[in-house]
Scaffold this motif. Structure first.
Motif, PDB file in Angstrom:
ATOM      1  N   GLY A   4       0.978  -1.191  -0.084  1.00 12.82           N
ATOM      2  CA  GLY A   4       0.081   0.151  -0.079  1.00 12.82           C
ATOM      3  C   GLY A   4       0.885   1.230   0.032  1.00 12.82           C
ATOM      4  O   GLY A   4       0.428   2.353  -0.605  1.00 12.82           O
ATOM      5  N   LEU A   5       1.921   1.239   0.966  1.00  6.06           N
ATOM      6  CA  LEU A   5       2.931   2.394   0.702  1.00  6.06           C
ATOM      7  C   LEU A   5       3.648   2.557  -0.536  1.00  6.06           C
ATOM      8  O   LEU A   5       3.632   3.828  -1.035  1.00  6.06           O
ATOM      9  CB  LEU A   5       3.742   2.307   2.056  1.00  6.06           C
ATOM     10  N   THR A   7       2.336   1.772  -3.436  1.00  3.46           N
ATOM     11  CA  THR A   7       1.411   2.356  -4.354  1.00  3.46           C
ATOM     12  C   THR A   7       1.039   3.802  -3.957  1.00  3.46           C
ATOM     13  O   THR A   7       1.007   4.426  -5.100  1.00  3.46           O
ATOM     14  CB  THR A   7       0.018   1.518  -4.272  1.00  3.46           C
ATOM     15  N   LYS A   8       1.125   4.163  -2.905  1.00  2.00           N
ATOM     16  CA  LYS A   8       0.986   5.573  -2.390  1.00  2.00           C
ATOM     17  C   LYS A   8       2.079   6.428  -3.168  1.00  2.00           C
ATOM     18  O   LYS A   8       1.930   7.621  -3.582  1.00  2.00           O
ATOM     19  CB  LYS A   8       0.879   5.713  -1.205  1.00  2.00           C
ATOM     20  N   GLU A   9       3.423   5.707  -3.092  1.00  3.63           N
ATOM     21  CA  GLU A   9       4.464   6.646  -3.384  1.00  3.63           C
ATOM     22  C   GLU A   9       4.254   6.548  -5.082  1.00  3.63           C
ATOM     23  O   GLU A   9       4.713   7.502  -5.667  1.00  3.63           O
ATOM     24  CB  GLU A   9       5.979   5.904  -2.912  1.00  3.63           C
ATOM     25  N   ILE A  11       1.663   6.727  -6.721  1.00  2.05           N
ATOM     26  CA  ILE A  11       0.843   7.947  -7.167  1.00  2.05           C
ATOM     27  C   ILE A  11       1.276   9.258  -6.987  1.00  2.05           C
ATOM     28  O   ILE A  11       1.130   9.862  -7.836  1.00  2.05           O
ATOM     29  CB  ILE A  11      -0.481   7.831  -6.179  1.00  2.05           C
ATOM     30  N   LEU A  12       2.293   9.382  -6.021  1.00  8.45           N
ATOM     31  CA  LEU A  12       2.564  10.543  -5.600  1.00  8.45           C
ATOM     32  C   LEU A  12       3.736  10.884  -6.741  1.00  8.45           C
ATOM     33  O   LEU A  12       3.862  12.319  -7.276  1.00  8.45           O
ATOM     34  CB  LEU A  12       3.253  10.663  -4.398  1.00  8.45           C
ATOM     35  N   SER A  42      -9.041   3.264  -7.080  1.00  9.59           N
ATOM     36  CA  SER A  42      -8.150   2.978  -6.395  1.00  9.59           C
ATOM     37  C   SER A  42      -7.327   4.060  -5.733  1.00  9.59           C
ATOM     38  O   SER A  42      -6.767   3.943  -4.512  1.00  9.59           O
ATOM     39  CB  SER A  42      -7.063   1.900  -6.751  1.00  9.59           C
ATOM     40  N   LEU A  43      -7.400   5.057  -6.615  1.00 12.94           N
ATOM     41  CA  LEU A  43      -6.577   6.290  -6.014  1.00 12.94           C
ATOM     42  C   LEU A  43      -7.330   6.806  -4.787  1.00 12.94           C
ATOM     43  O   LEU A  43      -6.712   7.207  -3.882  1.00 12.94           O
ATOM     44  CB  LEU A  43      -6.602   7.380  -6.889  1.00 12.94           C
ATOM     45  N   HIS A  46      -6.127   5.726  -1.324  1.00 10.58           N
ATOM     46  CA  HIS A  46      -5.131   6.211  -0.734  1.00 10.58           C
ATOM     47  C   HIS A  46      -4.928   7.776  -0.353  1.00 10.58           C
ATOM     48  O   HIS A  46      -4.647   8.276   0.422  1.00 10.58           O
ATOM     49  CB  HIS A  46      -3.935   6.089  -1.681  1.00 10.58           C
ATOM     50  N   PHE A  47      -5.749   8.493  -1.262  1.00  9.78           N
ATOM     51  CA  PHE A  47      -6.093  10.119  -1.036  1.00  9.78           C
ATOM     52  C   PHE A  47      -7.534  10.230  -1.459  1.00  9.78           C
ATOM     53  O   PHE A  47      -8.304   9.599  -2.186  1.00  9.78           O
ATOM     54  CB  PHE A  47      -5.192  10.798  -2.202  1.00  9.78           C
ATOM     55  N   ILE A  53      -3.826  14.931  -2.839  1.00 13.48           N
ATOM     56  CA  ILE A  53      -2.359  14.598  -3.529  1.00 13.48           C
ATOM     57  C   ILE A  53      -1.518  15.902  -3.961  1.00 13.48           C
ATOM     58  O   ILE A  53      -0.263  15.740  -3.461  1.00 13.48           O
ATOM     59  CB  ILE A  53      -2.834  13.808  -4.904  1.00 13.48           C
TER      60      ILE A  53
END
Length: 200
Positions: A4-5, A7-9, A11-12, A42-43, A46-47, A53
């Motif tokens: 998950g982390l 994927t979050k990175e 995205i960023l 899915s975005l 995380h946000f 974002i």
């Protein structure tokens, strides 16, 4: 949790490029999701949305820059006055060179989204002040040690600041060697204007 982390990175990282190229309004959540191989829904796991974002990215870029600026000044601190100023200029520009984070900040400063306009302007004003204060302290030491002419410090610091920021937005049109070489040439003209009379 690690995935998950990750994927979050992703995205960023992807959003950073999108905002840098298209600005806040032009960056599309669907496109960001597609580029990292997830669906738009899915975005939102995380946000909460594009605004979050953007806020996370901007604050991260500012914090990273502030740390880097401290390193730049610290790395030059043992040099003579001229060497300090030149080293700061070269390291500052090297950090900016084709750096997507700085491209992002430049774009959103000139085209800020209304949702964060005041925060962007405040952070940019602070970054300007921090750089000018740091340069002013070195120039003041230069006056006291008589290697710089006794004249108002703030205009000297401002002149170097604007030279740096003008060069920093030229990263896309010059190769690294030319970019730094032009800075050295400009700095020599600047130095000749501020150095004490009779100093080489």
């Amino acid at each position: 949790m690690g995935q998950g982390l990750d994927t979050k990175e992703k995205i960023l990282d992807t959003a950073l490029i999108a905002f840098s190229r298209y600005g806040y309004e032009g960056a599309r959540m669907e496109k960001i999701a597609s580029e990292i191989g997830i669906n738009k829904a899915s975005l939102y796991f995380h946000f909460s949305g594009k605004e979050e974002i953007f806020r996370v990215l901007f604050r991260r870029v500012v914090e990273k820059y502030e740390v880097q600026l401290k390193h730049i000044f610290a790395n030059a601190s043992s040099l003579p006055i001229k060497g300090q100023l030149l080293r700061i200029c070269l390291d500052y520009l090297s950090y900016h060179y084709r750096n997507p984070e700085m491209n992002f900040w430049n774009l959103v400063y000139y085209l800020p989204p209304e949702v964060m306009k005041s925060e962007i302007l405040e952070a940019t004003a602070k970054s300007k002040n921090d750089l000018i204060v740091g340069l002013s302290e070195i120039l003041t030491k230069g006056i006291h040690s008589e290697v710089i002419r006794d004249q108002p410090v703030e205009p000297m610091a401002m002149s170097l600041y604007y030279l740096l920021t003008c060069m920093a937005i030229s990263t896309e049109i010059l190769d690294m060697k030319s970019y730094l070489s032009e800075m050295i040439s400009c700095f020599e003209i600047y130095w000749n204007g501020v150095k004490a009379d009779g100093l080489n």
